[in-house]
Motif scaffolding. Structure first.
Motif, PDB file in Angstrom:
ATOM      1  N   UNK A   1     -21.175  70.565 -59.465  1.00  0.00           N
ATOM      2  CA  UNK A   1     -21.247  71.937 -59.952  1.00  0.00           C
ATOM      3  C   UNK A   1     -22.698  72.401 -59.977  1.00  0.00           C
ATOM      4  N   UNK A   2     -22.884  73.642 -59.637  1.00  0.00           N
ATOM      5  CA  UNK A   2     -24.245  74.159 -59.623  1.00  0.00           C
ATOM      6  C   UNK A   2     -24.790  74.388 -61.025  1.00  0.00           C
ATOM      7  N   UNK A   3     -23.915  74.777 -61.920  1.00  0.00           N
ATOM      8  CA  UNK A   3     -24.388  75.001 -63.289  1.00  0.00           C
ATOM      9  C   UNK A   3     -23.230  74.815 -64.263  1.00  0.00           C
ATOM     10  N   UNK A   4     -23.541  74.903 -65.512  1.00  0.00           N
ATOM     11  CA  UNK A   4     -22.528  74.710 -66.548  1.00  0.00           C
ATOM     12  C   UNK A   4     -21.493  75.828 -66.566  1.00  0.00           C
ATOM     13  N   UNK A   5     -21.879  77.022 -66.147  1.00  0.00           N
ATOM     14  CA  UNK A   5     -20.942  78.147 -66.160  1.00  0.00           C
ATOM     15  C   UNK A   5     -19.756  77.883 -65.230  1.00  0.00           C
ATOM     16  N   UNK A   6     -20.017  77.311 -64.073  1.00  0.00           N
ATOM     17  CA  UNK A   6     -18.942  76.985 -63.136  1.00  0.00           C
ATOM     18  C   UNK A   6     -18.005  75.957 -63.742  1.00  0.00           C
ATOM     19  N   UNK A   7     -18.585  74.965 -64.378  1.00  0.00           N
ATOM     20  CA  UNK A   7     -17.786  73.929 -65.021  1.00  0.00           C
ATOM     21  C   UNK A   7     -16.928  74.513 -66.148  1.00  0.00           C
TER      22      UNK A   7
END
Length: 125
Positions: A1-7
């Protein structure tokens, strides 16, 4: 994942689909308990529609109209072609499900409490 928001978005989607499955099971359990076996065709249609709702919603969210194979495997040919002719398939599935439940209530096979329970749960799908 590129960042926590995607997760986080993935986790939210998984939680929503899990809730959809739980609501579908609740509705089916209620129908199986209340509707006599001789009206099994209506209960089977409700089960098919509940199973298809998640697929239809996922296909609409992903904008993947070519991935319609579960619909052909679950519905009878006439219902399959009817559903494919509709633009908003998740809404169409829910409206048809409401019609099936309404017919069961009209025939006296669902108590008013069971009918009310199902009617309150359908918009939550």
């Amino acid at each position: 994942f590129r960042n926590n928001q995607t997760h986080e978005r993935l986790k939210e989607a998984q939680k929503a689909m899990g809730g959809l499955g739980a609501l579908a099971r609740e509705i089916m359990q209620l129908l199986v308990v209340h509707v006599p076996p001789e009206k099994g065709r209506a209960v089977a249609l409700a089960a098919r529609l509940l199973a298809l709702f998640g697929w239809a919603l996922k296909m609409q969210c992903r904008n993947e109209p070519e991935r319609l194979y579960p619909i052909a495997e679950v519905l009878l040919p006439r219902a399959h072609s009817w559903l494919l002719s509709r633009p908003h398939r998740p809404g169409t599935v829910l409206l048809r499900l409401r019609a099936v439940v309404g017919e069961l209530r009209k025939d006296g096979l669902l108590s008013s409490d069971a009918f009310k329970f199902i009617e309150e749960r359908l918009p939550q799908l």
